[in-house]
Every structure is written in structure tokens, then in C-alpha cells.
Design an enzyme around this catalytic site. Structure first.
Site: not given
Length: 180
Positions: A76-77
Site C-alpha cells: 500500500a506504499d
């Protein structure tokens, strides 16, 4: 983070994702505050030339779309500092490594299906159905003002769907709003 990293690594291998790897962790050496993983020798995409970035984009794109739409567990990054262009391919042929699994997320099958529908509806400029998808994904409330939202989506998203990348999208928006 070590558990996330191993889970992502395993999910990518099981999904048959090629060209991109997640470093192995050495669980017996990891503690709550120390993560020990396989060394990856390369350059962060944030330090690569546009040509080098273009070389790995398809591999990274496939990996992230597979994570999101197939495995349901995703990094998610994914900023350019967390993606490494390897100096040499791994023995398995991977040319990219995904780093920093501290921020991960999961998505259930139902939401994956709604997201896939949203992508299809966006590509087809079917904004009425896209509003439905956004309601199902809880991006919009069920009682939203559909007649007001649909033309706004058309205006905001049509230049994007038209293609040509971020610069072209910006040009189209500036034209639309008289900001040339």
C-alpha cells in the site's frame, strides 16, 4: 513487517508474477524492532532515469494489479523509493524488487470485483454504472445525488480516459477550465 514481507513474497510467487521479487526475510534473526532480509543490489526508481523507469514499468504494473485484483493482499506504499531496479537479474530472472512491506492492505473478493467493474466502466465512460460501483465500494453514499454526480464525473474523468498521460490530462483540464 517481516510477516507482511513473507506473505507478499509467497503470494507473488503463488500468483506466478515474473520479473519482480520481494526479498526473503530471515525470521530467526528478526525481532520486534529489527528486520533482516535478503540483500537486493540496485537503484531505487526515485534515482533512475526516465528510460530506466520505463524499462520496469510493465513488470511493476502487472505485479501491483495482480496484488490488487487477484491476490487481494497488496503493498500500500508503492512510491519510487520502495521499488528497486536491480543491477543484475536474480537467478529467477527478476529485475525489480519491492521493498518496505510495513504498509500493506487486504481487499476482499467482492470489493475486488467492484473495483474491476469500476475500471471497465471508467474505460467505457459509463459514468452512471461507475457511480453504482463507487456506492458499492462505499466511496459514495447510497443516497448521493446521482444526477449531479454523473456529469461531474464525465467532466473530470473524460480527459483522463482520453489517454496521453498526466501532461495531456493537465492540458485538457486547463483547456476545459480556461486556464491556458
Amino acid at each position: 513487517e517481516a510477516q507482511n514481507q513473507e506473505r507478499l513474497r509467497t503470494a507473488m510467487i503463488d500468483a506466478g508474477i515474473e520479473g519482480i521479487t520481494v526479498p526473503r526475510t530471515y525470521e530467526d534473526m528478526c525481532t520486534r524492532r529489527v528486520l533482516v532480509s535478503e540483500w537486493m543490489d540496485g537503484m531505487k526508481l526515485s534515482e533512475c532515469s526516465p528510460k530506466e523507469i520505463k524499462e520496469v514499468t510493465a513488470v511493476a504494473q502487472e505485479a501491483f494489479l495482480t496484488q490488487l485484483f487477484e491476490t487481494g493482499f497488496f503493498h500500500a506504499d508503492p512510491h519510487p523509493g520502495n521499488i528497486l531496479k536491480l543491477n543484475e537479474p536474480t537467478p529467477e530472472g527478476h529485475t525489480v524488487a519491492l521493498l518496505d512491506c510495513g504498509l500493506m492492505a487486504s481487499i476482499d473478493r467482492e470489493d475486488q470485483d467492484h473495483m474491476i467493474s469500476a475500471v471497465i466502466h471508467l474505460a467505457n465512460k459509463d459514468y452512471a454504472s461507475l457511480v453504482d460501483d463507487f456506492i458499492k465500494l462505499k466511496i459514495l453514499p447510497a443516497d448521493c445525488d446521482r444526477p449531479a454526480i454523473i456529469p461531474l464525473m464525465d467532466k473530470a474523468l473524460s480527459p483522463y480516459v482520453k489517454g496521453g498521460g498526466a501532461k495531456k490530462y493537465e492540458e485538457e483540464l486547463k483547456k476545459m477550465y480556461g486556464m491556458e
